[in-house]
Design a protein around this motif. Sequence first.
Motif, PDB file in Angstrom:
ATOM      1  N   LYS A 141       0.788  -1.247   0.133  1.00 36.59           N
ATOM      2  CA  LYS A 141       0.018   0.032  -0.100  1.00 36.59           C
ATOM      3  C   LYS A 141       0.973   1.210  -0.011  1.00 36.59           C
ATOM      4  N   SER A 142       1.961   1.396   0.811  1.00 34.25           N
ATOM      5  CA  SER A 142       2.676   2.361   0.830  1.00 34.25           C
ATOM      6  C   SER A 142       3.535   2.718  -0.200  1.00 34.25           C
ATOM      7  N   ALA A 143       4.153   1.776  -0.930  1.00 33.76           N
ATOM      8  CA  ALA A 143       4.768   1.790  -2.045  1.00 33.76           C
ATOM      9  C   ALA A 143       4.102   2.132  -3.291  1.00 33.76           C
ATOM     10  N   ARG A 144       2.870   1.887  -3.381  1.00 33.75           N
ATOM     11  CA  ARG A 144       1.818   2.286  -4.260  1.00 33.75           C
ATOM     12  C   ARG A 144       1.458   3.755  -4.220  1.00 33.75           C
ATOM     13  N   GLU A 145       1.235   3.993  -2.945  1.00 29.06           N
ATOM     14  CA  GLU A 145       1.035   5.628  -2.647  1.00 29.06           C
ATOM     15  C   GLU A 145       2.149   6.386  -3.110  1.00 29.06           C
ATOM     16  N   LEU A 146       3.278   5.891  -3.036  1.00 24.98           N
ATOM     17  CA  LEU A 146       4.406   6.665  -3.499  1.00 24.98           C
ATOM     18  C   LEU A 146       4.757   6.803  -5.154  1.00 24.98           C
ATOM     19  N   GLY A 147       3.733   5.782  -5.633  1.00 26.68           N
ATOM     20  CA  GLY A 147       3.973   5.669  -7.207  1.00 26.68           C
ATOM     21  C   GLY A 147       4.637   4.656  -7.600  1.00 26.68           C
ATOM     22  N   ALA A 148       5.149   3.778  -6.634  1.00 26.49           N
ATOM     23  CA  ALA A 148       5.885   2.470  -7.258  1.00 26.49           C
ATOM     24  C   ALA A 148       5.057   1.407  -7.916  1.00 26.49           C
ATOM     25  N   THR A 149       5.560   1.016  -8.825  1.00 22.70           N
ATOM     26  CA  THR A 149       5.078   0.070  -9.395  1.00 22.70           C
ATOM     27  C   THR A 149       5.913  -1.409  -9.214  1.00 22.70           C
ATOM     28  N   GLN A 150       6.986  -1.340  -8.564  1.00 22.50           N
ATOM     29  CA  GLN A 150       7.919  -2.345  -8.712  1.00 22.50           C
ATOM     30  C   GLN A 150       8.790  -1.901  -7.144  1.00 22.50           C
ATOM     31  N   LEU A 151       9.265  -2.799  -6.688  1.00 17.28           N
ATOM     32  CA  LEU A 151      10.144  -2.923  -5.294  1.00 17.28           C
ATOM     33  C   LEU A 151      11.201  -3.770  -5.647  1.00 17.28           C
ATOM     34  N   ILE A 152      12.690  -3.466  -5.202  1.00 19.97           N
ATOM     35  CA  ILE A 152      13.645  -4.398  -5.121  1.00 19.97           C
ATOM     36  C   ILE A 152      14.037  -4.412  -3.715  1.00 19.97           C
ATOM     37  N   ALA A 153      14.745  -5.600  -3.577  1.00 17.20           N
ATOM     38  CA  ALA A 153      14.986  -5.924  -2.133  1.00 17.20           C
ATOM     39  C   ALA A 153      16.090  -7.005  -2.138  1.00 17.20           C
ATOM     40  N   ILE A 154      17.070  -7.135  -0.975  1.00 20.27           N
ATOM     41  CA  ILE A 154      18.075  -8.055  -0.756  1.00 20.27           C
ATOM     42  C   ILE A 154      17.029  -8.688   0.460  1.00 20.27           C
ATOM     43  N   THR A 155      16.541 -10.210   0.077  1.00 21.50           N
ATOM     44  CA  THR A 155      15.979 -11.031   0.831  1.00 21.50           C
ATOM     45  C   THR A 155      16.633 -12.382   0.989  1.00 21.50           C
ATOM     46  N   PRO A 156      16.079 -12.900   2.203  1.00 24.72           N
ATOM     47  CA  PRO A 156      16.557 -14.315   2.429  1.00 24.72           C
ATOM     48  C   PRO A 156      16.415 -14.985   1.142  1.00 24.72           C
ATOM     49  N   ALA A 157      17.531 -16.067   0.681  1.00 22.09           N
ATOM     50  CA  ALA A 157      17.128 -16.952  -0.384  1.00 22.09           C
ATOM     51  C   ALA A 157      15.771 -17.727  -0.632  1.00 22.09           C
ATOM     52  N   ASN A 158      15.344 -18.145   0.654  1.00 26.01           N
ATOM     53  CA  ASN A 158      14.117 -18.866   0.649  1.00 26.01           C
ATOM     54  C   ASN A 158      12.845 -18.061   0.301  1.00 26.01           C
ATOM     55  N   TRP A 159      12.930 -16.997  -0.356  1.00 28.85           N
ATOM     56  CA  TRP A 159      11.910 -16.216  -0.623  1.00 28.85           C
ATOM     57  C   TRP A 159      10.865 -16.642  -1.424  1.00 28.85           C
ATOM     58  N   PRO A 160      10.954 -17.413  -2.521  1.00 33.55           N
ATOM     59  CA  PRO A 160       9.949 -17.994  -3.342  1.00 33.55           C
ATOM     60  C   PRO A 160       8.871 -18.738  -2.413  1.00 33.55           C
ATOM     61  N   ARG A 161       9.299 -19.342  -1.471  1.00 39.01           N
ATOM     62  CA  ARG A 161       8.452 -20.066  -0.609  1.00 39.01           C
ATOM     63  C   ARG A 161       7.363 -19.054   0.157  1.00 39.01           C
ATOM     64  N   TRP A 162       8.298 -18.070   0.590  1.00 38.20           N
ATOM     65  CA  TRP A 162       7.395 -17.208   1.534  1.00 38.20           C
ATOM     66  C   TRP A 162       6.697 -16.248   0.853  1.00 38.20           C
ATOM     67  N   TYR A 163       7.184 -15.704  -0.208  1.00 34.71           N
ATOM     68  CA  TYR A 163       6.562 -14.371  -1.016  1.00 34.71           C
ATOM     69  C   TYR A 163       5.235 -15.230  -1.890  1.00 34.71           C
ATOM     70  N   GLY A 164       5.176 -16.217  -1.950  1.00 32.34           N
ATOM     71  CA  GLY A 164       4.021 -16.876  -2.733  1.00 32.34           C
ATOM     72  C   GLY A 164       2.971 -16.895  -1.422  1.00 32.34           C
ATOM     73  N   ARG A 165       3.418 -17.155  -0.511  1.00 32.44           N
ATOM     74  CA  ARG A 165       2.172 -17.379   0.504  1.00 32.44           C
ATOM     75  C   ARG A 165       1.639 -16.061   0.991  1.00 32.44           C
ATOM     76  N   CYS A 166       2.476 -14.985   0.916  1.00 30.97           N
ATOM     77  CA  CYS A 166       2.075 -13.692   0.962  1.00 30.97           C
ATOM     78  C   CYS A 166       1.072 -12.840  -0.095  1.00 30.97           C
ATOM     79  N   GLY A 167       0.927 -13.763  -1.112  1.00 33.43           N
ATOM     80  CA  GLY A 167       0.582 -13.093  -2.263  1.00 33.43           C
ATOM     81  C   GLY A 167       1.217 -12.208  -3.072  1.00 33.43           C
ATOM     82  N   LEU A 168       2.649 -12.366  -3.144  1.00 36.72           N
ATOM     83  CA  LEU A 168       3.468 -11.192  -3.761  1.00 36.72           C
ATOM     84  C   LEU A 168       4.024 -12.137  -4.990  1.00 36.72           C
ATOM     85  N   THR A 169       4.260 -11.339  -5.976  1.00 42.60           N
ATOM     86  CA  THR A 169       4.979 -11.741  -7.480  1.00 42.60           C
ATOM     87  C   THR A 169       6.134 -11.161  -7.292  1.00 42.60           C
TER      88      THR A 169
END
Length: 196
Positions: A141-169
Amino acid sequence: MQTTVLSFENLHNHGELFANLFRARKQSFIVEKRWDLPEALDMEYDQYDTPASRWIAIHDEVGQVYAGIRLTPTTARCGIYSYMIRDAQRGLLSSLSADLLYEEAPVDPYCWECTRVFVLHSTPQMIRRRVHAYMVEAMVKSARELGATQLIAITPANWPRWYGRCGLTAKGIGPVMYIDDGDYQCVQIELASKLH
């Protein structure tokens, strides 16, 4: 549980919450993870904590912080610094490899960087799932309100498992690397589908 997005413009409206967020960052990154980071007044900070950034605090009604996130535009500039991932690629940060991305780091008003993401170990287990849900919702919500269509991040390498559960692409945009306490990878999170 509450979510507050802090900026230099509004931090005066939130009492000690801004300071509490930086104290919680010290607890998470310096005390718990033992990362070698700057600190002062019992708070962790770095060169990216500027008026260009926004900070998301997940907290209780009295300001006890459970979790936090920092968002910084990829167009940010402060002296020789821009944003963490780009500066690492440019060789300005000895703590991160310059080879953390497959391509050149973006400088784009629609792309923001997400860093200093944490959940304190002391956060009660019975509310952790709710804290994670609040974090994802507030980040998107915050990123969209700031005008972002993408975020980049350094994240733990097991991110595919966690991001999917959170509904993130998301997709990996760099190699898996060992940093300080584990394997991490740069990812790009798509927000265009999260407009509603």
